[in-house]
Design a protein around this motif. Structure first.
Motif, PDB file in Angstrom:
ATOM      1  N   ILE A  63       0.586  -1.299   0.065  1.00 15.67           N
ATOM      2  CA  ILE A  63      -0.131  -0.105   0.027  1.00 15.67           C
ATOM      3  C   ILE A  63       0.904   1.358   0.166  1.00 15.67           C
ATOM      4  O   ILE A  63       2.082   1.150   0.858  1.00 15.67           O
ATOM      5  N   ALA A  64       0.599   2.127  -0.867  1.00 17.20           N
ATOM      6  CA  ALA A  64       1.069   3.624  -0.821  1.00 17.20           C
ATOM      7  C   ALA A  64      -0.117   4.602  -0.974  1.00 17.20           C
ATOM      8  O   ALA A  64      -1.095   4.331  -1.505  1.00 17.20           O
ATOM      9  N   MET A  65       0.282   5.851  -0.155  1.00 12.29           N
ATOM     10  CA  MET A  65      -0.691   6.773  -0.277  1.00 12.29           C
ATOM     11  C   MET A  65      -0.017   8.146  -0.440  1.00 12.29           C
ATOM     12  O   MET A  65       0.978   8.469  -0.092  1.00 12.29           O
ATOM     13  N   TYR A  66      -0.751   8.818  -1.272  1.00 13.12           N
ATOM     14  CA  TYR A  66      -0.246  10.391  -1.809  1.00 13.12           C
ATOM     15  C   TYR A  66      -1.240  11.295  -1.764  1.00 13.12           C
ATOM     16  O   TYR A  66      -2.173  11.012  -1.709  1.00 13.12           O
ATOM     17  N   GLU A  67      -0.614  12.479  -2.119  1.00 11.87           N
ATOM     18  CA  GLU A  67      -1.495  13.740  -2.119  1.00 11.87           C
ATOM     19  C   GLU A  67      -0.923  14.699  -3.221  1.00 11.87           C
ATOM     20  O   GLU A  67       0.174  14.853  -3.111  1.00 11.87           O
ATOM     21  N   ILE A  68      -1.912  15.224  -3.812  1.00 10.00           N
ATOM     22  CA  ILE A  68      -1.520  16.386  -4.896  1.00 10.00           C
ATOM     23  C   ILE A  68      -1.888  17.592  -4.310  1.00 10.00           C
ATOM     24  O   ILE A  68      -2.936  17.781  -4.251  1.00 10.00           O
ATOM     25  N   LYS A  69      -0.963  18.421  -3.874  1.00  8.43           N
ATOM     26  CA  LYS A  69      -1.422  19.736  -3.262  1.00  8.43           C
ATOM     27  C   LYS A  69      -1.273  20.868  -4.348  1.00  8.43           C
ATOM     28  O   LYS A  69      -0.707  20.890  -5.461  1.00  8.43           O
ATOM     29  N   ASN A  70      -2.216  21.766  -4.145  1.00  2.51           N
ATOM     30  CA  ASN A  70      -2.276  23.101  -4.853  1.00  2.51           C
ATOM     31  C   ASN A  70      -2.481  22.888  -6.406  1.00  2.51           C
ATOM     32  O   ASN A  70      -1.806  23.450  -7.093  1.00  2.51           O
ATOM     33  N   ILE A  71      -3.575  21.932  -6.615  1.00  2.00           N
ATOM     34  CA  ILE A  71      -3.977  21.935  -7.952  1.00  2.00           C
ATOM     35  C   ILE A  71      -4.619  23.373  -8.370  1.00  2.00           C
ATOM     36  O   ILE A  71      -5.300  23.882  -7.627  1.00  2.00           O
ATOM     37  N   PRO A  72      -4.093  23.831  -9.590  1.00  3.01           N
ATOM     38  CA  PRO A  72      -4.651  25.290  -9.740  1.00  3.01           C
ATOM     39  C   PRO A  72      -6.155  25.487  -9.991  1.00  3.01           C
ATOM     40  O   PRO A  72      -6.740  24.651 -10.422  1.00  3.01           O
ATOM     41  N   GLU A  73      -6.557  26.764  -9.503  1.00  4.21           N
ATOM     42  CA  GLU A  73      -8.079  27.022  -9.691  1.00  4.21           C
ATOM     43  C   GLU A  73      -8.193  27.697 -11.256  1.00  4.21           C
ATOM     44  O   GLU A  73      -7.470  28.085 -12.035  1.00  4.21           O
ATOM     45  N   GLY A  74      -9.551  27.708 -11.561  1.00  2.28           N
ATOM     46  CA  GLY A  74      -9.981  28.207 -12.987  1.00  2.28           C
ATOM     47  C   GLY A  74      -9.803  27.209 -13.921  1.00  2.28           C
ATOM     48  O   GLY A  74      -9.896  27.677 -15.223  1.00  2.28           O
TER      49      GLY A  74
END
Length: 203
Positions: A54-65
């Motif tokens: 198992i591995a867990m990840y997060e993508i931070k700061n996906i741009p708005e608009g």
């Protein structure tokens, strides 16, 4: 509010009902990043007993608009020859995002199955697929570091290999294809999992 819709048997996309951003798209105040989320010692012991990888990840700061599409897929190789590529799961916004957002996902590998869970903006996508080989029999490694991301990037998250020891590829963003082929040649068979993140554009 958000609603998840399943599209096709192996192509699972969550369409999020998000308020449409009015006006011009804007860039993120911070750079987009893929962050690795380490498991606790207790979690590692439990998963070692069950055989889960198992591995867990997060993508931070996906741009708005802008609209975003994220896919997780696998590639199967004999030596350095790709013989199969298949989508595991995906998630997409139903339109431009109203604000900067984050995405979380996890990958669970057990024997001949891969399970994924992706969440973004209140929507969630989960899927399970069967594969043609037993990953328990392979030497393997997950990406265990943070990576800077740009729209259009591909990130290799997992490498499993069988035969001739284990010479893993350097997992991460946009790895040179020549380097990948050199490492894959060292093994009888190779199994890779990758993530891609793209902007949704009108056709």
């Amino acid at each position: 509010e958000a609603a998840a819709n399943i599209l096709l048997s192996t192509y699972l996309i969550c369409i999020l009902t998000i308020s449409v951003f009015v006006g011009c798209g804007s860039t993120s105040s911070e750079d987009m990043k893929l962050k690795y989320e380490p498991l606790s010692e207790k979690e590692i012991r439990i998963f070692n007993l069950t055989g889960d990888k198992i591995a867990m990840y997060e993508i931070k700061n996906i741009p708005e608009g802008i609209g975003i599409k994220v896919d997780i897929s696998y590639e199967l190789y004999e030596g350095d020859v790709k013989i199969k590529e298949e989508l595991i799961a995906g998630i997409a916004t139903g339109g431009p995002t109203e604000k900067e957002t984050d995405l979380k996902f996890g990958i669970n590998i057990q024997d001949k199955k891969i399970r994924t869970n992706i969440s973004m903006g209140g929507g969630m996508s989960s899927n399970e697929i069967d594969i043609d080989l037993n990953l328990r029999e392979m030497s393997h490694g997950f990406l265990g570091s943070d990576e800077e991301l740009k729209l259009g990037d591909e990130v290799y998250l997992f490498h499993g290999a069988k035969g001739n020891g284990f010479s893993p590829i350097d997992l991460g963003v946009n790895i040179d294809e020549k380097v990948i082929k050199e490492r894959l040649t060292n093994h009888e068979s190779n199994f890779l999992i990758k993530l891609s993140i793209k902007e949704i554009t009108e056709s």
